[in-house]
Design a protein around this motif. Structure first.
Motif, PDB file in Angstrom:
ATOM      1  N   LYS A  11       0.824  -1.209   0.000  1.00 36.68           N
ATOM      2  CA  LYS A  11       0.000   0.000   0.000  1.00 36.68           C
ATOM      3  C   LYS A  11       0.858   1.258   0.000  1.00 36.68           C
ATOM      4  N   ARG A  12       1.867   1.303   0.866  1.00 29.84           N
ATOM      5  CA  ARG A  12       2.703   2.505   0.953  1.00 29.84           C
ATOM      6  C   ARG A  12       3.569   2.675  -0.291  1.00 29.84           C
ATOM      7  N   ALA A  13       4.048   1.595  -0.854  1.00 32.29           N
ATOM      8  CA  ALA A  13       4.833   1.685  -2.083  1.00 32.29           C
ATOM      9  C   ALA A  13       3.981   2.243  -3.224  1.00 32.29           C
ATOM     10  N   THR A  14       2.733   1.792  -3.294  1.00 30.01           N
ATOM     11  CA  THR A  14       1.825   2.270  -4.342  1.00 30.01           C
ATOM     12  C   THR A  14       1.535   3.756  -4.172  1.00 30.01           C
ATOM     13  N   GLN A  15       1.340   4.192  -2.935  1.00 23.04           N
ATOM     14  CA  GLN A  15       1.098   5.619  -2.688  1.00 23.04           C
ATOM     15  C   GLN A  15       2.305   6.455  -3.098  1.00 23.04           C
ATOM     16  N   MET A  16       3.491   5.979  -2.786  1.00 26.75           N
ATOM     17  CA  MET A  16       4.699   6.720  -3.153  1.00 26.75           C
ATOM     18  C   MET A  16       4.852   6.804  -4.671  1.00 26.75           C
ATOM     19  N   SER A  17       4.518   5.724  -5.355  1.00 29.03           N
ATOM     20  CA  SER A  17       4.580   5.725  -6.809  1.00 29.03           C
ATOM     21  C   SER A  17       3.584   6.721  -7.395  1.00 29.03           C
ATOM     22  N   HIS A  18       2.426   6.834  -6.757  1.00 29.31           N
ATOM     23  CA  HIS A  18       1.383   7.729  -7.249  1.00 29.31           C
ATOM     24  C   HIS A  18       1.811   9.190  -7.181  1.00 29.31           C
ATOM     25  N   LEU A  19       2.670   9.524  -6.211  1.00 30.54           N
ATOM     26  CA  LEU A  19       3.151  10.902  -6.119  1.00 30.54           C
ATOM     27  C   LEU A  19       3.841  11.321  -7.409  1.00 30.54           C
ATOM     28  N   LEU A  20       4.553  10.398  -8.030  1.00 26.90           N
ATOM     29  CA  LEU A  20       5.240  10.701  -9.282  1.00 26.90           C
ATOM     30  C   LEU A  20       4.268  10.816 -10.445  1.00 26.90           C
ATOM     31  N   ASP A  21       3.231   9.995 -10.434  1.00 23.15           N
ATOM     32  CA  ASP A  21       2.278  10.013 -11.538  1.00 23.15           C
ATOM     33  C   ASP A  21       1.484  11.314 -11.582  1.00 23.15           C
ATOM     34  N   THR A  22       1.388  12.019 -10.453  1.00 24.55           N
ATOM     35  CA  THR A  22       0.642  13.277 -10.429  1.00 24.55           C
ATOM     36  C   THR A  22       1.550  14.480 -10.621  1.00 24.55           C
ATOM     37  N   PHE A  23       2.851  14.266 -10.717  1.00 19.22           N
ATOM     38  CA  PHE A  23       3.792  15.364 -10.936  1.00 19.22           C
ATOM     39  C   PHE A  23       3.512  16.016 -12.291  1.00 19.22           C
ATOM     40  N   GLY A  24       3.443  17.358 -12.287  1.00 17.06           N
ATOM     41  CA  GLY A  24       3.227  18.071 -13.538  1.00 17.06           C
ATOM     42  C   GLY A  24       1.776  18.109 -13.977  1.00 17.06           C
ATOM     43  N   GLU A  25       0.915  17.325 -13.309  1.00 18.82           N
ATOM     44  CA  GLU A  25      -0.511  17.324 -13.634  1.00 18.82           C
ATOM     45  C   GLU A  25      -1.207  18.267 -12.655  1.00 18.82           C
ATOM     46  N   VAL A  26      -1.361  19.522 -13.054  1.00 17.05           N
ATOM     47  CA  VAL A  26      -1.896  20.531 -12.147  1.00 17.05           C
ATOM     48  C   VAL A  26      -3.254  20.118 -11.592  1.00 17.05           C
ATOM     49  N   LYS A  27      -4.097  19.524 -12.432  1.00 14.87           N
ATOM     50  CA  LYS A  27      -5.429  19.132 -11.988  1.00 14.87           C
ATOM     51  C   LYS A  27      -5.383  17.989 -10.973  1.00 14.87           C
ATOM     52  N   GLN A  28      -4.313  17.184 -11.015  1.00 16.59           N
ATOM     53  CA  GLN A  28      -4.214  16.054 -10.095  1.00 16.59           C
ATOM     54  C   GLN A  28      -3.342  16.367  -8.877  1.00 16.59           C
ATOM     55  N   ASN A  29      -2.865  17.619  -8.800  1.00 17.96           N
ATOM     56  CA  ASN A  29      -1.974  17.956  -7.706  1.00 17.96           C
ATOM     57  C   ASN A  29      -2.625  17.743  -6.352  1.00 17.96           C
ATOM     58  N   VAL A  30      -3.936  17.958  -6.282  1.00 13.64           N
ATOM     59  CA  VAL A  30      -4.639  17.753  -5.020  1.00 13.64           C
ATOM     60  C   VAL A  30      -4.574  16.285  -4.596  1.00 13.64           C
ATOM     61  N   LEU A  31      -4.584  15.370  -5.561  1.00 10.26           N
ATOM     62  CA  LEU A  31      -4.485  13.946  -5.243  1.00 10.26           C
ATOM     63  C   LEU A  31      -3.100  13.616  -4.686  1.00 10.26           C
ATOM     64  N   ALA A  32      -2.086  14.289  -5.229  1.00 13.49           N
ATOM     65  CA  ALA A  32      -0.737  14.082  -4.722  1.00 13.49           C
ATOM     66  C   ALA A  32      -0.635  14.549  -3.275  1.00 13.49           C
ATOM     67  N   TRP A  33      -1.260  15.682  -2.970  1.00 22.14           N
ATOM     68  CA  TRP A  33      -1.229  16.185  -1.599  1.00 22.14           C
ATOM     69  C   TRP A  33      -1.959  15.240  -0.641  1.00 22.14           C
ATOM     70  N   ILE A  34      -3.033  14.623  -1.122  1.00 25.83           N
ATOM     71  CA  ILE A  34      -3.761  13.662  -0.275  1.00 25.83           C
ATOM     72  C   ILE A  34      -2.873  12.479   0.061  1.00 25.83           C
ATOM     73  N   ASP A  35      -2.192  11.935  -0.950  1.00 19.45           N
ATOM     74  CA  ASP A  35      -1.285  10.817  -0.703  1.00 19.45           C
ATOM     75  C   ASP A  35      -0.138  11.235   0.211  1.00 19.45           C
ATOM     76  N   ARG A  36       0.388  12.449  -0.003  1.00 22.45           N
ATOM     77  CA  ARG A  36       1.478  12.945   0.852  1.00 22.45           C
ATOM     78  C   ARG A  36       1.019  13.022   2.308  1.00 22.45           C
ATOM     79  N   LYS A  37      -0.190  13.532   2.554  1.00 23.09           N
ATOM     80  CA  LYS A  37      -0.700  13.640   3.925  1.00 23.09           C
ATOM     81  C   LYS A  37      -0.843  12.259   4.558  1.00 23.09           C
ATOM     82  N   LYS A  38      -1.323  11.296   3.780  1.00 22.90           N
ATOM     83  CA  LYS A  38      -1.479   9.935   4.301  1.00 22.90           C
ATOM     84  C   LYS A  38      -0.120   9.327   4.647  1.00 22.90           C
TER      85      LYS A  38
END
Length: 429
Positions: free
Chosen positions: A166-193
């Motif tokens: 689970k944690r590895a997948t969340q960390m990977s997701h941070l990269l997938d949202t990089f540069g995607e302004v609309k998905q930046n909020v999703l990156a912040w959610i994963d970062r908070k978790k």
């Protein structure tokens, strides 16, 4: 001298950067009328002020001179926050950076700890190969989890298999949202978790509720102190624990590119395969696979540029820069410059077989440049290379079938961060 592009003074080029992606720097040079191989700095309007794009070996010397460049506040918060975390070592300068960096180097750079990681990542990669025999997958997603599991086990994180995945997948997701302004909020959610999880782990270790090995990375991060000798907060210690594990997960992007390179360079794939066989099937300590990994990190795009602030009036590549001005180190432009590399567009691992210490190659910056101990070069680079070379060795086997469709082998140079859209599909016969 520097070339300043005539632009609308009220137009910031940050949005253009996200639109152009990895082509941004080269397009800015083209707008300035410079030849493709030019190392002449280019000054633009970006990030609320003047920013000068630099590349080449002289630029490397300049950018990694801590008497001239500082990092604090240089990277936009929408990028820095999700990726590195508030107060992370990447954002520090001076004595604070020196002390924090020494603690990180002691964990990730020492050979004994790197050797321990090699064993974990080999085990996880062999497990991935076994799973692909019954259920095909894709290199990017599956290797990201394998890398995360190896990194967590190496760090001594006490968690179930489900939690590690689970944690590895969340960390990977941070990269997938990089540069995607609309998905930046999703990156912040994963970062908070992730921050909440890591903070709780540190608090558990400090209180004695969670028992870990006394010499584990987790225990050392729980004991992390600042430049004044004061224990850092549990949140910050958890952030730095992630900064010792998350970058390994990020290497899965290079793993996907390496799979493409194996398909497109079958002669080198055969050399790696023969090396593995000569090594008794082991996936570690393989010079050819390591050289292949290094060339993958040079040729394929990952980090496009890195920012810094000039702390005093100075000069770079004949261009005067003023105190307080932002500079952008063009990583991809340096990796593809014919003034730095012979035949830079050619994929040729041989160039790294002839190099004993790649950290001394000034124009090689996949994880930063300069000194590991004293500068901003990532201390986890040896771990990254170990992970990637192990994966290349595993993928070179005859029974590993790497997909060769267009969406498996191509990627967009305008997408940040880029990779083949399928993650490169793979199965094992």
């Amino acid at each position: 001298m520097s070339i300043t592009i005539k632009q609308n003074p009220f137009k910031d080029q940050l949005l253009t950067f996200f639109k152009d992606g990895y082509l941004f720097a080269s397009r800015q040079r083209s707008k300035a009328g410079l030849p493709a191989d030019s190392h002449c700095p280019v000054t633009i309007n970006a990030l609320g002020g003047k920013a000068t794009i630099i590349r080449g070996e002289d630029a490397v010397d300049f950018f990694y001179d801590e008497s001239i460049i500082k990092r604090d506040g240089a990277m936009p918060s929408l990028v820095q926050g999700p990726l590195f975390g508030e107060g992370a070592v990447h954002t520090l300068d001076g004595e604070a950076h020196k002390v924090r960096k020494a603690a990180m180097v002691a964990m990730a750079y020492e050979d004994t700890r790197v050797d321990a990681f090699r064993e974990y990542v080999e085990e996880e990669m062999k497990a991935v190969i076994e799973r692909w025999k019954t259920k095909p997958g894709n290199v990017y997603d599956d290797v990201a989890v394998a890398y995360g599991r190896a990194a967590f086990r190496w760090a001594g994180v006490p968690a179930s298999d489900e939690e590690l995945n689970k944690r590895a997948t969340q960390m990977s997701h941070l990269l997938d949202t990089f540069g995607e302004v609309k998905q930046n909020v999703l990156a912040w959610i994963d970062r908070k978790k992730l921050d909440k999880w890591a903070e709780a782990l540190i608090e558990g270790v400090r209180s004695g509720a969670t028992t870990v090995d006394a010499d584990s990375v987790v225990q050392h991060m729980a004991d992390l102190r600042d430049e004044n000798g004061e224990l850092v907060s549990a949140k910050l210690a958890g952030i730095e624990l992630q900064n010792l594990t998350r970058p390994t997960v990020a290497v899965s992007r290079f793993a996907a590119f390496a799979a493409v390179a194996l398909v497109q360079n079958p002669d080198w794939a055969q050399k790696v395969k023969a090396e593995v066989e000569e090594n008794g099937g082991r996936l570690i300590n393989l010079p050819i696979a390591t050289a292949f990994a290094q060339e993958t990190r040079r040729v394929y795009p990952f980090v496009p540029m890195l920012p810094g602030f000039v702390t005093k009036d100075a000069e770079v590549s004949g261009c005067p820069v003023q105190k307080g001005q932002r500079v952008l180190m063009d990583i991809l432009g340096t990796h593809t410059s014919p003034k730095v590399w012979e035949n830079p567009s050619e994929f040729n691992p041989q160039r790294f077989l002839d190099i004993e210490d790649y950290e001394q190659v000034k124009g090689f910056l996949p994880q930063g440049g300069g000194s590991v101990q004293d500068g901003h070069r990532c201390p986890g680079e040896k771990i990254a290379v170990a992970a990637l070379s192990s994966t290349i060795a595993a993928l070179s086997a005859d029974n590993v079938i790497i997909a060769q469709e267009a969406d498996d082998t191509t990627f967009s140079m305008t997408q940040l961060l880029t990779r083949p859209s399928t993650g490169v599909r793979v199965s094992v016969a």
